[in-house]
Design an enzyme around this catalytic site. Structure first.
Site, PDB file in Angstrom:
ATOM      1  N   CYS A 263     -10.517  -2.872  -9.824  1.00  0.00           N
ATOM      2  CA  CYS A 263      -9.843  -1.706  -9.248  1.00  0.00           C
ATOM      3  C   CYS A 263      -8.425  -2.032  -8.787  1.00  0.00           C
ATOM      4  O   CYS A 263      -7.774  -1.210  -8.161  1.00  0.00           O
ATOM      5  CB  CYS A 263     -10.658  -1.109  -8.106  1.00  0.00           C
ATOM      6  SG  CYS A 263     -10.937  -2.278  -6.775  1.00  0.00           S
TER       7      CYS A 263
ATOM      8  N   ARG B 138       1.738 -10.202  -0.707  1.00  0.00           N
ATOM      9  CA  ARG B 138       1.975  -9.130  -1.690  1.00  0.00           C
ATOM     10  C   ARG B 138       3.093  -8.165  -1.300  1.00  0.00           C
ATOM     11  O   ARG B 138       3.533  -7.379  -2.136  1.00  0.00           O
ATOM     12  CB  ARG B 138       0.669  -8.362  -1.978  1.00  0.00           C
ATOM     13  CG  ARG B 138       0.104  -7.646  -0.791  1.00  0.00           C
ATOM     14  CD  ARG B 138      -1.330  -7.188  -1.037  1.00  0.00           C
ATOM     15  NE  ARG B 138      -1.411  -5.835  -1.547  1.00  0.00           N
ATOM     16  CZ  ARG B 138      -2.555  -5.170  -1.685  1.00  0.00           C
ATOM     17  NH1 ARG B 138      -3.713  -5.738  -1.393  1.00  0.00           N
ATOM     18  NH2 ARG B 138      -2.561  -3.938  -2.130  1.00  0.00           N
TER      19      ARG B 138
ATOM     20  N   ASN C 163      -5.334  -7.058  -6.660  1.00  0.00           N
ATOM     21  CA  ASN C 163      -4.100  -7.080  -5.848  1.00  0.00           C
ATOM     22  C   ASN C 163      -4.205  -8.183  -4.794  1.00  0.00           C
ATOM     23  O   ASN C 163      -3.293  -8.986  -4.616  1.00  0.00           O
ATOM     24  CB  ASN C 163      -3.883  -5.749  -5.114  1.00  0.00           C
ATOM     25  CG  ASN C 163      -3.824  -4.571  -6.062  1.00  0.00           C
ATOM     26  OD1 ASN C 163      -3.553  -4.739  -7.231  1.00  0.00           O
ATOM     27  ND2 ASN C 163      -4.107  -3.381  -5.553  1.00  0.00           N
ATOM     28  N   ASP C 164      -5.337  -8.187  -4.095  1.00  0.00           N
ATOM     29  CA  ASP C 164      -5.516  -9.211  -3.071  1.00  0.00           C
ATOM     30  C   ASP C 164      -5.942 -10.548  -3.671  1.00  0.00           C
ATOM     31  O   ASP C 164      -5.551 -11.591  -3.182  1.00  0.00           O
ATOM     32  CB  ASP C 164      -6.547  -8.743  -2.034  1.00  0.00           C
ATOM     33  CG  ASP C 164      -5.907  -7.839  -1.005  1.00  0.00           C
ATOM     34  OD1 ASP C 164      -4.796  -8.172  -0.547  1.00  0.00           O
ATOM     35  OD2 ASP C 164      -6.487  -6.801  -0.674  1.00  0.00           O
TER      36      ASP C 164
ATOM     37  N   ARG D  57      -9.969   4.681  -1.237  1.00  0.00           N
ATOM     38  CA  ARG D  57      -9.523   3.867  -0.100  1.00  0.00           C
ATOM     39  C   ARG D  57      -9.643   4.709   1.163  1.00  0.00           C
ATOM     40  O   ARG D  57      -8.745   5.484   1.486  1.00  0.00           O
ATOM     41  CB  ARG D  57      -8.062   3.439  -0.299  1.00  0.00           C
ATOM     42  CG  ARG D  57      -7.824   2.445  -1.424  1.00  0.00           C
ATOM     43  CD  ARG D  57      -6.349   2.101  -1.495  1.00  0.00           C
ATOM     44  NE  ARG D  57      -6.060   0.930  -2.279  1.00  0.00           N
ATOM     45  CZ  ARG D  57      -5.718   0.955  -3.570  1.00  0.00           C
ATOM     46  NH1 ARG D  57      -5.646   2.093  -4.217  1.00  0.00           N
ATOM     47  NH2 ARG D  57      -5.459  -0.171  -4.200  1.00  0.00           N
TER      48      ARG D  57
ATOM     49  N   HIS E 176       0.801  -1.233   0.000  1.00  0.00           N
ATOM     50  CA  HIS E 176       0.000   0.000   0.000  1.00  0.00           C
ATOM     51  C   HIS E 176       0.829   1.275   0.000  1.00  0.00           C
ATOM     52  O   HIS E 176       0.381   2.294  -0.514  1.00  0.00           O
ATOM     53  CB  HIS E 176      -0.989  -0.027   1.163  1.00  0.00           C
ATOM     54  CG  HIS E 176      -2.150  -0.925   0.878  1.00  0.00           C
ATOM     55  ND1 HIS E 176      -2.244  -2.185   1.398  1.00  0.00           N
ATOM     56  CD2 HIS E 176      -3.206  -0.770   0.058  1.00  0.00           C
ATOM     57  CE1 HIS E 176      -3.346  -2.754   0.937  1.00  0.00           C
ATOM     58  NE2 HIS E 176      -3.943  -1.924   0.119  1.00  0.00           N
TER      59      HIS E 176
ATOM     60  N   ARG F  72     -14.821   2.923  -0.525  1.00  0.00           N
ATOM     61  CA  ARG F  72     -14.657   1.634   0.134  1.00  0.00           C
ATOM     62  C   ARG F  72     -14.610   1.846   1.645  1.00  0.00           C
ATOM     63  O   ARG F  72     -13.917   2.741   2.131  1.00  0.00           O
ATOM     64  CB  ARG F  72     -13.355   0.985  -0.338  1.00  0.00           C
ATOM     65  CG  ARG F  72     -13.124  -0.350   0.329  1.00  0.00           C
ATOM     66  CD  ARG F  72     -11.921  -1.027  -0.221  1.00  0.00           C
ATOM     67  NE  ARG F  72     -10.690  -0.425   0.279  1.00  0.00           N
ATOM     68  CZ  ARG F  72      -9.472  -0.789  -0.135  1.00  0.00           C
ATOM     69  NH1 ARG F  72      -9.351  -1.718  -1.066  1.00  0.00           N
ATOM     70  NH2 ARG F  72      -8.403  -0.235   0.356  1.00  0.00           N
TER      71      ARG F  72
ATOM     72  N   GLU G 294     -12.200 -10.173  -3.743  1.00  0.00           N
ATOM     73  CA  GLU G 294     -10.735 -10.225  -3.681  1.00  0.00           C
ATOM     74  C   GLU G 294     -10.248 -11.418  -2.868  1.00  0.00           C
ATOM     75  O   GLU G 294      -9.062 -11.576  -2.628  1.00  0.00           O
ATOM     76  CB  GLU G 294     -10.174  -8.908  -3.133  1.00  0.00           C
ATOM     77  CG  GLU G 294     -10.811  -8.418  -1.845  1.00  0.00           C
ATOM     78  CD  GLU G 294     -10.282  -7.061  -1.393  1.00  0.00           C
ATOM     79  OE1 GLU G 294      -9.278  -6.579  -1.922  1.00  0.00           O
ATOM     80  OE2 GLU G 294     -10.908  -6.483  -0.483  1.00  0.00           O
TER      81      GLU G 294
HETATM   82  C1  PEP Z   1      -7.053  -4.858  -4.374  1.00  0.00           C
HETATM   83  O1  PEP Z   1      -6.868  -5.664  -3.463  1.00  0.00           O
HETATM   84  O2  PEP Z   1      -6.909  -5.126  -5.595  1.00  0.00           O
HETATM   85  C2  PEP Z   1      -7.455  -3.475  -4.075  1.00  0.00           C
HETATM   86  C3  PEP Z   1      -7.801  -2.643  -5.016  1.00  0.00           C
HETATM   87  O3  PEP Z   1      -7.423  -3.073  -2.785  1.00  0.00           O
HETATM   88  P1  PEP Z   1      -6.084  -2.804  -1.943  1.00  0.00           P
HETATM   89  O4  PEP Z   1      -4.926  -2.737  -2.884  1.00  0.00           O
HETATM   90  O5  PEP Z   1      -6.314  -1.537  -1.215  1.00  0.00           O
HETATM   91  O6  PEP Z   1      -6.034  -3.989  -1.028  1.00  0.00           O
HETATM   92 MG    MG Z   2      -7.604  -5.316  -1.463  1.00  0.00          MG
END
Ligand code: PEP
Ligand code: MG
Length: 600
Positions: free
Chosen positions: A514, A477, A466-467, A307, A200, A343, A443
């Site tokens: 996203c 990650r 991402n998750d 976020r 992040h 979110r 996710e």
């Molecule tokens: C994701 O997990 O793809 C996402 C957009 O949320 P974050 O990166 O904040 O976990």
């Molecule tokens: Mg996420």
């Protein structure tokens, strides 16, 4: 022409480029989060000298905290600056100081090891108490201990909120709560020894448009503090003591990149549709209300992911309903009727709010007490946010998105709390949108599996790749040891995205992506080919993706997706993406360059 830096040897280091841009400036070292603690015996004649060192370090640390307090009070607010009052009190704690001196005289060991031993005893004591407020004191002592140990080691440590002049931040690692404090005007670039591309802190840097390189081995020990460095966030290269020639060469690269960017930005008034006329929706990911201006400049049609936890991390606290309402309403008004997906709180994982997470000591924070799990346990914290969101929904097209759902019951429980929040507002006579739309973030693999059922209780889906990648592949990650296994091109990810799209289509609800891959043109093409029609992208990446998608045929993207769905090996999907980039996307950028040359 010569420059001072030409008298010194030029060195080149390489890491992983995670946020684009070329800048140069002075290196500011943020030393490792856990300072090393030397431990050695001393003679009784050395005791007075050690006590004097200790007292000097206390004075220096006090000064450092007072400066930091001033900076935070000016940049953020007096309320936020008050956190440092608690830190100053630790330094005035007679018991801590006297016990350290007693330990020093008794054990005849250096002051660092004695101070660390005593403060650790206090930290353990406070961390084990039930009362959350008292537990917080352990955190204050931990923070002050680190600072004091650094002062004893003679390390000067710039604070993120208070770089006195613009510089390039070199850090062992960076947490999202540290990144949230970064001042865009003084932090020109970020270099870290560790961290992955989807952590992040990196996402925040990218969205602020700050060039960044991660995984630059031993950066904090190999780059001398105060020297001139040049950062190439496109290639992941860092040049120490760049010569005039090097600066000139990179200056040209930046001018060239800027010109191409101007071309990408030159057609924002044109519709967002593929070359064969398929309409697509491009939205922006933001971290706070201050990003709204850049959303409009990027050509986004709304906000696909706000976020909200940035608000909590920046204040290191739970903002009140009114404070949150102010922030959300600023975004909604700023977007003038365009959609804004906010979110709900996604704390946990790498985003630690000390006030809430202290003493948790999770072994697997990304699989632990995160996001909706935290909110469903701390219902009042959640409802404060839901009420603030509902109130802001009266002012525009605000939609609510729940992160990290693992199944239907969490969605139903969240919706139940939303109904309670609505009732509370009705009783207070507050306005809100009765039909506010509610979305589920997909996710977690289990959520993907029950997507058809989740779709029955949500108005839209947003896929967090991402998750989803992290959890599908069981690859942390932010752990650089396994970064090579973090493969969004893995067929399991591609196929799961397809399943989610199919579930959303079958239920007749919209679905978007996203995650960070939406901001890379080849992946964006793959997603469109899989049937996605909505992408939410970090604003700096949006114009290029927009430009490319407008020139690609949907049919070609569908062919790419069909081939990707047939693969079993991540390397094969990656190969397809690389070939697509080389044959379809690069020529588009080349066309832009040719247009530029023809014009000049
Ligand atoms: C994701 O997990 O793809 C996402 C957009 O949320 P974050 O990166 O904040 O976990
Ligand atoms: Mg996420």
């Amino acid at each position: 022409m010569s420059s001072a830096s030409e008298h010194k040897q030029e060195f080149i280091f390489r890491g992983i480029a995670v946020s684009p841009g070329v800048v140069h400036g002075r290196a500011c070292l943020l030393s490792r989060l856990e300072p090393e603690i030397p431990s050695y015996p001393i003679s009784s004649e050395q005791v007075d000298g050690e006590i004097a060192r200790f007292e000097d370090a206390i004075i220096a640390t006090r000064q450092q905290i007072a400066n930091l307090r001033d900076q935070v009070s000016q940049k953020l607010s007096e309320a936020e600056a008050q956190i440092f009052d608690a830190h100053l009190l630790v330094l005035e704690d007679k018991a801590l100081i006297e016990e350290t001196i007693g330990e020093l005289r008794g054990s005849l060991y250096n002051v660092e090891s004695c101070f660390n031993r005593i403060s650790q005893r206090y930290i353990d004591f406070f961390s084990n108490l039930e009362d959350d407020y008292i537990k917080e004191r352990a955190n204050d002592i931990r923070d002050v201990t680190r600072r004091l140990l650094r002062s004893l080691a003679g390390e000067s440590q710039p604070d993120l909120a208070s770089l006195s002049e613009p510089g390039i931040l070199i850090a062992y690692d960076l947490t999202p709560s540290e990144a949230a404090l970064i001042d865009k005007d003084t932090v020109l670039a970020i270099i870290t020894e560790h961290g992955g591309a989807t952590g992040h802190a990196v996402i925040m840097a990218r969205s602020m448009g700050i060039p960044a390189i991660v995984n630059l081995a031993k950066a904090t020990s190999r780059i001398p503090a105060g020297c001139q460095v040049l950062v190439d966030g496109y290639e992941g290269t860092l040049v120490v003591n760049p010569t005039t020639d090097t600066l000139f060469r990179y200056g040209e690269i930046q001018v060239h990149k800027d010109s191409i960017r101007r071309i990408f930005l030159s057609e924002l008034e044109k519709p967002v549709e593929t070359a064969d006329g398929q309409e697509i929706i491009l939205l922006a990911n933001i971290e706070g209300a201050e990003d709204v201006a850049r959303v409009s400049e990027s050509g986004a049609e709304g906000i696909g992911l706000f976020r909200s936890e940035g608000l909590y991390l920046r204040s290191n606290d739970f903002p009140s309903e009114d404070e949150q309402f102010e922030e959300y309403v600023k975004v909604v008004r700023g977007m003038e009727g365009r959609p804004v997906i906010i979110r709900t709180l996604d704390l946990g994982g790498d985003k630690v709010l000390s006030k809430a997470m202290i003493g948790l000591g999770e072994n697997n924070p990304f699989m632990g007490f995160r996001a909706i799990r935290f909110c469903l346990k701390h219902k009042e914290v959640f409802k404060v946010q839901l009420r603030a969101l509902l109130r802001a929904s009266a002012e525009g097209d605000l939609k609510i998105l729940y992160p990290m759902l693992s199944g239907v019951s969490e969605l139903l429980d969240s919706n139940q709390l939303l109904e309670e929040a609505k009732d509370e507002l009705r009783k207070r006579g507050e306005k809100f949108n009765e039909k506010v739309e509610v979305g589920a973030m997909i996710e977690i693999p289990s959520a993907a599996q029950v997507a058809p059922e989740l779709a029955r209780h949500s108005d839209f889906f947003s896929i967090g790749t991402n998750d989803l990648t992290q959890y599908l592949l069981a690859v942390d990650r932010v752990n650089d040891e396994v970064a090579h296994l973090y493969q969004p091109a893995h067929p399991a990810v591609v196929r799961t995205i397809k399943q989610i799209i199919d579930a959303a289509n079958a239920a007749g609800i919209p679905v978007g992506v996203c995650g960070e891959i939406a901001g890379e043109s080849a992946y964006a093409a793959l997603l469109l080919g899989l049937g996605m029609r909505e992408l939410s992208i970090t604003p700096p990446n949006l114009p290029e993706v927009r430009y490319n998608l407008r020139r690609l045929e949907l049919q070609d993207m569908e062919d790419l997706a069909t081939k990707a769905l047939e693969c079993w090996d991540p390397a094969d999907v990656q190969q397809l993406l690389d070939t697509f980039t080389k044959e379809r996307i690069k020529p588009l950028v080349q066309d832009a360059i040719n247009t530029l040359k023809a014009e000049s």
